[in-house]
Design an enzyme around this catalytic site. Structure first.
Site, PDB file in Angstrom:
ATOM      1  N   CYS A   8       0.725  -1.233  -0.005  1.00 59.27           N
ATOM      2  CA  CYS A   8      -0.111  -0.071   0.007  1.00 59.27           C
ATOM      3  C   CYS A   8       0.914   1.183   0.086  1.00 59.27           C
ATOM      4  O   CYS A   8       2.052   1.244  -0.544  1.00 59.27           O
ATOM      5  CB  CYS A   8      -0.956  -0.048   0.970  1.00 59.27           C
ATOM      6  SG  CYS A   8      -0.199  -0.008   2.772  1.00 59.27           S
ATOM      7  N   THR A   9       0.300   2.335   0.532  1.00 58.19           N
ATOM      8  CA  THR A   9       1.121   3.655   0.498  1.00 58.19           C
ATOM      9  C   THR A   9       2.202   3.802   1.515  1.00 58.19           C
ATOM     10  O   THR A   9       3.458   3.555   1.354  1.00 58.19           O
ATOM     11  CB  THR A   9       0.145   4.971   0.422  1.00 58.19           C
ATOM     12  OG1 THR A   9      -0.849   4.630  -0.496  1.00 58.19           O
ATOM     13  CG2 THR A   9       1.049   5.965   0.235  1.00 58.19           C
ATOM     14  N   GLY A  10       1.840   3.622   2.780  1.00 63.44           N
ATOM     15  CA  GLY A  10       2.427   3.942   4.054  1.00 63.44           C
ATOM     16  C   GLY A  10       2.898   2.629   4.837  1.00 63.44           C
ATOM     17  O   GLY A  10       3.722   2.792   5.567  1.00 63.44           O
ATOM     18  N   ASN A  11       2.376   1.503   4.413  1.00 57.67           N
ATOM     19  CA  ASN A  11       2.478   0.211   5.161  1.00 57.67           C
ATOM     20  C   ASN A  11       2.028   0.290   6.466  1.00 57.67           C
ATOM     21  O   ASN A  11       2.742  -0.198   7.519  1.00 57.67           O
ATOM     22  CB  ASN A  11       3.751  -0.176   4.998  1.00 57.67           C
ATOM     23  CG  ASN A  11       4.075  -1.545   5.389  1.00 57.67           C
ATOM     24  OD1 ASN A  11       5.309  -1.855   6.072  1.00 57.67           O
ATOM     25  ND2 ASN A  11       3.210  -2.533   5.189  1.00 57.67           N
ATOM     26  N   THR A  12       1.116   1.195   6.759  1.00 62.54           N
ATOM     27  CA  THR A  12       0.704   1.272   8.323  1.00 62.54           C
ATOM     28  C   THR A  12      -0.967   1.037   8.422  1.00 62.54           C
ATOM     29  O   THR A  12      -1.428   0.708   9.716  1.00 62.54           O
ATOM     30  CB  THR A  12       0.758   2.627   8.847  1.00 62.54           C
ATOM     31  OG1 THR A  12      -0.018   3.774   8.029  1.00 62.54           O
ATOM     32  CG2 THR A  12       2.170   3.174   8.999  1.00 62.54           C
ATOM     33  N   CYS A  13      -1.539   0.905   7.311  1.00 61.55           N
ATOM     34  CA  CYS A  13      -3.151   0.436   7.246  1.00 61.55           C
ATOM     35  C   CYS A  13      -3.461  -0.978   6.468  1.00 61.55           C
ATOM     36  O   CYS A  13      -3.347  -1.866   7.024  1.00 61.55           O
ATOM     37  CB  CYS A  13      -3.865   1.720   6.710  1.00 61.55           C
ATOM     38  SG  CYS A  13      -3.740   3.217   7.654  1.00 61.55           S
ATOM     39  N   ARG A  14      -3.619  -0.509   5.320  1.00 68.00           N
ATOM     40  CA  ARG A  14      -4.292  -1.678   4.507  1.00 68.00           C
ATOM     41  C   ARG A  14      -3.160  -2.845   4.437  1.00 68.00           C
ATOM     42  O   ARG A  14      -3.698  -3.979   4.425  1.00 68.00           O
ATOM     43  CB  ARG A  14      -4.569  -1.164   3.004  1.00 68.00           C
ATOM     44  CG  ARG A  14      -5.859  -0.110   2.978  1.00 68.00           C
ATOM     45  CD  ARG A  14      -6.008   0.474   1.804  1.00 68.00           C
ATOM     46  NE  ARG A  14      -4.884   1.444   1.566  1.00 68.00           N
ATOM     47  CZ  ARG A  14      -4.792   2.148   0.517  1.00 68.00           C
ATOM     48  NH1 ARG A  14      -5.794   2.362  -0.552  1.00 68.00           N
ATOM     49  NH2 ARG A  14      -3.761   3.107   0.415  1.00 68.00           N
ATOM     50  N   ASP A 117      -8.826   3.551   1.119  1.00 64.69           N
ATOM     51  CA  ASP A 117      -7.657   4.011   2.153  1.00 64.69           C
ATOM     52  C   ASP A 117      -8.338   4.645   3.165  1.00 64.69           C
ATOM     53  O   ASP A 117      -8.981   5.727   3.284  1.00 64.69           O
ATOM     54  CB  ASP A 117      -6.830   4.953   1.558  1.00 64.69           C
ATOM     55  CG  ASP A 117      -5.262   5.271   2.442  1.00 64.69           C
ATOM     56  OD1 ASP A 117      -5.402   4.684   3.422  1.00 64.69           O
ATOM     57  OD2 ASP A 117      -4.772   5.877   1.687  1.00 64.69           O
TER      58      ASP A 117
END
Length: 148
Positions: A8-14, A117
């Site tokens: 994903c984008t920041g590797n903290t959620c999805r 997101d």
């Protein structure tokens, strides 16, 4: 052994939620990792992501990682959360053609390829994303098991 990388984008959620959900299914023969296109290395999963995983009795211990050549080469299959993530990977790592898919594309949805997101949203949005990921992971498992 099949190695799957969620991106994903920041590797903290999805992507960490997807990784944790699939790990919780305890499927033999899978190795799992996650990374972010624009991740800061060493961040924990977001507070809401951790709460949603805890509420669903899913163990997790996450530290964000930036997507890099090592993880690209490690993975047999790269599953992204959006079409734009997929496109960035294909542009930066053209050798990934044939092994990078959006998670929705991999599970058969070719029209709406993005997982929403939840970053910056409230707990309800994270819960919705969790439910979406859980359904997609179940479909992905079916596809992975049928291809073995």
């Amino acid at each position: 052994m099949q190695r799957i990388l969620f991106v994903c984008t920041g590797n903290t959620c999805r992507s960490p939620m997807a990784e944790a959900i699939l790990k919780s299914k305890k499927i033999d023969g899978l190795q799992l990792k996650s990374a972010g296109i624009y991740a800061a290395t060493g961040s924990e999963a977001s507070a809401h992501a951790k709460k949603v995983l805890n509420d669903n009795n899913i163990d997790h211990n996450h530290s964000s990682k930036m997507l890099n050549l090592e993880s690209i080469h490690w993975a047999d299959v790269i599953l992204t959360m959006t079409g734009s993530h997929k496109n960035v990977i294909l542009q930066q790592y053209p050798e990934t053609t044939g092994k990078v898919f959006t998670l929705k594309e991999f599970t058969g949805d070719h029209f709406d390829v993005d997982v929403v997101d939840p970053y910056g949203g409230n707990l309800a949005i994270y819960q919705e994303t969790y439910r979406e990921l859980d359904k997609l992971i179940t479909k992905a498992i079916e596809k992975l098991q049928s291809s073995q």
